[in-house]
Design a protein around this motif. Structure first.
Motif, short mmCIF file in Angstrom:
data_model
loop_
_atom_site.label_atom_id
_atom_site.label_comp_id
_atom_site.label_asym_id
_atom_site.label_seq_id
_atom_site.Cartn_x
_atom_site.Cartn_y
_atom_site.Cartn_z
N ASN A 1 55.52 -28.64 21.05
CA ASN A 1 55.52 -28.45 19.60
C ASN A 1 56.77 -27.77 19.07
O ASN A 1 56.84 -27.42 17.91
N ASN B 1 50.04 -27.35 12.74
CA ASN B 1 51.37 -27.35 12.12
C ASN B 1 52.18 -26.15 12.59
O ASN B 1 51.62 -25.13 12.95
N THR B 2 53.51 -26.27 12.53
CA THR B 2 54.36 -25.15 12.94
C THR B 2 54.17 -23.97 11.99
O THR B 2 53.93 -22.85 12.42
N GLU C 1 46.01 -27.35 6.16
CA GLU C 1 45.23 -27.63 7.36
C GLU C 1 43.88 -26.92 7.29
O GLU C 1 43.80 -25.78 6.91
N PHE D 1 43.99 -32.59 7.29
CA PHE D 1 45.16 -32.18 6.51
C PHE D 1 44.93 -32.69 5.10
O PHE D 1 45.02 -33.89 4.85
N ARG E 1 51.69 -35.35 5.23
CA ARG E 1 52.56 -34.65 6.18
C ARG E 1 53.77 -35.53 6.44
O ARG E 1 53.79 -36.69 6.04
#
Lengths: 703, 272
Positions: A59, A469-470, A475, A501, A505
């Motif tokens: 990731n 997600n980073t 979310e 989501f 995205r």
């Protein structure tokens, strides 16, 4: 135009460097001192941690620096934690025990007195053999020499230092290094520096009282001393000085540091572990203000921070002011941040350290053995107004010049249940919350449940809480994990995560939802042998590929991953591990893409002075989508998680030699050979040929 | 009104989530453990696996309601009553109504479960099914059956097997429309008096294979906490159970990846 990239240290960091250097030279004279005994020669982390870092690698961008994830473990390896004196906070920092285990250990000690032998751990609830084996390298029962006062004499005689020098280079000729002076540098066609990466790191530790460090790095392609680019020396410098106190002042940090609070929803600089086969380990144990030891050039704090403590109350303040890399495109009028940390070409140097970034804030906490409640507030200010190329999917991400975040976090231990969570807000009105519980249902059954709701407009630039997600936004999801020991020697770990989501995205042009399942069965028939089988399935919709219509339809993309891993470990002398891994990636309306990898690793301690590790890997994957990540042996303090795609082979030879007391030497050679490629990489990193080799050498002085 | 037409379209077009005559499970306990309930022995075994009826020693009756995806048109209403027969067997009468006036499915079942020694239970059931589609479509009825066993080969480890409609009863000649058959194979392990974990595989003729996992935890004497998850389509569920006197109240919430929340509730009464 080349101003800005030349390092101009502030006054205090200059002082740190001077201070560090003088200690270093004085200490060289007292080298005769016995260095601390150290266990492993290479970066030896257990299988669960390997898997966790593999997941982090999947990731994060390529070549991320994972040092920061292991810094604390490395610290405990060199300064083992005394379990009999350890506080709840210290046990949490170890990050290998969950709240229920920590509480059981502390209760055991307060009820039965100090532990006499480490074997006694087996009698404590929640401590199985795997857990004990995991923590053994980092703990002790010997009284650690905790210093009560700091005197110049103690700094010189009782502290310990590590100096690491590392050199690393890809041996094949890459396109960017074919310097051609007829082409102007400004055309970005060649790198001014050589292909070597230099790394220098110095650490000084007076256990429990002082930590000091200095890091310098030049990436491959960056000039070291170059008149064209005005470069004089390393491209990146970092230094820190940490003082730890026992009274009102708990921590004073100067220089580069990181800050972590709560579950990482509001403030967590740097990387964090996510989902892994360590399925119950979903609660983040924030460490507050910690030294920055990594060489990621953008994601850290530079300035100062103070932590105060009085009884059960703690208060932290932090202030950071630094310049970070960014791109300013005048014609479109947008300004964005760049996080690669590479400063080689004209454009990269032009973009280097041009955007001012101030981060400041504070945290206050009440903390006892059962209850923790904290509040965090932080503000980030940029020197320029951040703007972006507005697309439907990035509508709600940050633009502007300043951002404030605030949040409240808690954790509470009630009987056999540990609750935790954090709720945060951003000044644009965005909200996010994460709440979870870890339940020890029985000595053989544990359950973890985590629920998250991050609104699409929640904006926190330093967030790293649990999720897909980073950055935490857009979310919702629920995670259920189960760890079972139906019979002795067998552990079954499984999790199921279902998420959605609510907004678009990147490359997903509609609201979407997905799930992830992992199931791992570990068989540990004896102390020296462990085998596991792991299955993982991930499903997330993506835009359909090769679509010419104006509207992209979403297609379900499913990646299935099967792994068999065997490990044989005979004390510290011999360590073999084998792995088979299959991946298949299927996107609706497309063919399934397959990947396969087989690897064999061996680590042998030949004598007290010499250790050797070797690995051989064969891989065969149809595509990038079916790539396989695998942690591999590296020199100490360095972490390598390459991913394999296309077809080919790779080997690694890693050697450690103790030259004399306190001086160790590592040499590592690795080579990947592709059988269906004639060109590797792209752009200036392109290699004409099918082979990529890398050499790494490292010297460590301990005194 | 449009909302449910759309949902119907959606369900039928994507997945035969509930084709006509599908075996609908019952009991909020079952729902809370993601329907990994083939090894459970209670009143709701009349729906989940008739072998489980064998454990019933006293008259027991109960009702169950489910509001699928929060829509009353997709509601499920069920009842069951079990009468012990002799030392080792029990007879159960059960019924289900799914749907609403314009479309509904009804099921009446007469089941019997009996234990053969301590380690084995078996059960069978005869079902009468009818489907009503309003306006000119009319009603179709058919007879089918189901059977199951629960075995305890090792102490605290239960294996369960259940089959529904093995003969694939026909509903209509048109396109040879038949009621789907369902097979379930599951395992339940009692880690302790407090904790049970179950895993189950379910395959219905015309839809994908479903793997389900459930955890049932007695946190304190009258209170149970439960959770579960299943694949294909992905589902998670939570629930609790509460015992007060002769009554047992179970409630659950399950969450379908696309279609959202479903509440489930059941109440059971056991004679003294």
């Amino acid at each position: 135009m080349l101003k800005g990239h030349v390092f101009t240290p502030g006054k205090f960091s200059q002082a740190i460097v001077l201070c560090a250097m003088s200690i270093l030279f004085i200490s060289f004279q007292s080298l005769a001192q016995e260095p601390q005994q150290e266990g492993s020669s290479f970066t030896c982390i257990d299988d669960l941690l390997k898997e966790k870092v593999e997941n982090v690698a999947e990731n994060s961008e390529e070549n991320a620096d994972f040092t920061v994830l292991f810094d604390q473990l490395n610290y405990y390896k060199e300064h083992p934690l005394n379990l009999n004196d350890a506080t709840h906070a210290e046990l949490e920092e170890l990050s290998l025990l969950n709240d229920l285990q920590i509480s059981a250990l502390l209760n055991h000690i307060s009820r039965n007195g100090k532990l006499i032998a480490l074997e006694e751990l087996q009698t404590i609830d929640g401590f199985d053999r795997e857990t004990i084996n995991r923590i053994l390298p980092y703990v002790t029962l010997d009284k650690s020499a905790e210093e009560q006062t700091i005197t110049p004499k103690k700094i010189l005689t009782e502290g310990n230092s590590r100096l690491i020098l590392r050199y690393q280079q890809v041996l094949e000729n890459q396109r960017g290094y074919q310097r051609n002076d007829t082409i102007p540098y400004a055309n970005n066609k060649w790198y001014p520096g050589n292909a070597a990466k230099y790394y220098l790191r110095y650490r000084y530790t007076l256990p429990g009282r002082l930590r000091m460090g200095f890091t310098a790095e030049k990436d491959a392609g960056e000039p070291f001393i170059d008149s064209d680019t005005l470069q004089q020396g390393f491209d990146f410098y970092s230094a820190h000085l940490f003082y730890y106190g026992k009274n009102l002042v708990r921590t004073v940090a100067l220089g580069d540091y990181q800050v972590q609070y709560g579950q990482g929803l509001v403030m967590w600089s740097g990387l964090a572990f996510g989902k892994s086969a360590d399925v119950l380990n979903v609660k983040k144990n924030a460490r507050g203000i910690i030294p920055y030891t990594s060489v990621d050039e953008n994601v850290f704090m530079r300035g100062s921070a103070v932590s105060l403590g009085w009884r059960n109350l703690y208060a932290d303040v932090f202030y950071s002011d630094k310049k970070i890399d960014g791109a300013i495109t005048t014609e479109q009028n947008f300004v964005s941040l760049i996080e690669t940390g590479k400063h080689r070409t004209y454009t990269e140097i032009l973009r280097s350290k041009i955007i001012g970034q101030k981060i400041f804030g504070g945290h206050a906490r009440y903390s006892d053995r059962k209850l923790n409640i904290g509040i965090t507030a932080t503000r980030t200010e940029f020197g320029d107004t951040l703007q972006k190329d507005l697309k439907p999917y990035n509508q709600f991400t940050f633009t502007g010049v300043a951002l404030s975040n605030y949040g409240i976090d808690y954790s509470y231990l009630w009987k056999n249940i540990s609750f935790f969570g954090e709720t945060g807000g951003s000044d644009n009105g965005g909200m996010a919350t994460i709440n979870g519980a870890l339940l020890a249902l029985d000595k053989n059954v544990s359950l973890a449940v985590v629920n998250r709701h991050y609104k699409k407009d929640y904006t926190a630039l330093q967030s790293r809480a649990f999720g897909e997600n980073t950055l935490n936004a857009n979310e919702n999801g629920t995670y259920i994990a189960l760890s079972l020991k139906p019979v002795r020697k067998i552990t079954i770990n499984t999790y199921f995560d279902q998420f959605n989501f609510p907004w678009l995205r990147y490359l997903v042009n509609a609201p979407s939802n997905g799930y992830e399942i992992l199931s791992q069965i570990t068989f540990t028939p004896s102390k020296s042998f462990e085998a596991y089988f792991r299955y993982r399935e991930r499903n997330k919709p993506e835009n359909e590929s090769g679509n010419a219509n104006p509207v992209d339809e979403l297609k379900d993309a499913t990646q299935k991953n099967y792994r068999v891993n065997l490990r044989y470990k005979n004390s510290d002398e011999v360590n073999f591990s084998s792995r088979l891994e299959w991946v298949n990636y299927f996107k609706e309306d497309n063919n399934t893409e397959y990947g396969f990898m087989i690897s064999q690793e061996a680590e042998v301690k030949i004598s007290r002075k010499l250790s050797v590790a070797a690995a051989y890997i064969l891989f065969d994957t149809d595509s990038y989508n079916a790539r396989i990540y695998a942690y591999e042996s590296d020199v100490l303090y360095s972490y390598s998680v390459p991913f394999y795609y296309y077809r080919g082979s790779r080997y690694i030879l890693n050697l450690m030699y103790r030259l004399t007391h306190g001086i160790d030497f590592w040499l590592r050679y690795s080579q990947t050979r592709y059988s269906n490629r004639s060109v590797i990489g792209s752009g200036l990193d392109e290699i004409e040929g099918n082979t990529k080799s890398e050499i790494k050498a490292q010297l460590r002085f301990s005194f | 009104m449009n909302k449910y037409y759309f949902t119907f379209f959606f369900l039928f077009s994507f997945n035969s989530l509930f084709a006509t005559g599908e075996n609908i499970s019952a009991g909020a306990l079952s729902a809370a453990v993601a329907n990994a309930s083939v090894c459970y022995s209670d009143l709701w075994s009349a729906f989940n696996n008739q072998a489980g009826l064998a454990g019933i020693k006293k008259f027991t009756g109960g009702v169950y309601f489910e509001n699928r995806f929060g829509m009353s048109e997709l509601g499920v209403k069920s009842f069951a009553a079990a009468f012990p027969l002799g030392e080792s067997g029990a007879l159960a009468l059960s019924g289900t109504y799914f749907g609403y006036s314009l479309y509904n499915e009804k099921k009446i079942g007469l089941g019997f479960g009996k234990s053969f020694g301590k380690k084995l239970k078996a059960g069978v059931q005869l079902d009468y099914l009818s489907t009503v589609i309003a306006e000119n479509y009319g009603t179709r009825a058919s007879l089918t059956g189901e059977a199951g066993i629960i075995a305890e080969p090792i102490e605290n480890l239960l294996l369960g097997f259940h089959i529904y409609n093995p003969m694939r009863a026909k509903i209509a000649d048109y396109a040879d429309e038949r009621i789907p058959s369902t097979m379930r194979l599951g395992m339940l392990y009692k880690f302790s008096e407090q904790v049970m974990v179950s895993v189950e595989d379910e395959k219905e003729t015309d839809s994908g294979n479903v793997i389900k996992t459930g955890v049932d935890y007695r946190i304190a004497e009258p209170l149970y906490l439960r959770t579960g998850f299943s694949t294909n389509p992905s589902h998670i569920s939570f629930g609790f159970g509460l015992k007060f006197g002769q009554f047992v109240l179970d409630a659950a919430a399950s969450y379908h990846r696309v279609l959202g929340f479903t509440p489930h509730i059941s109440l059971r009464f056991e004679a003294k």
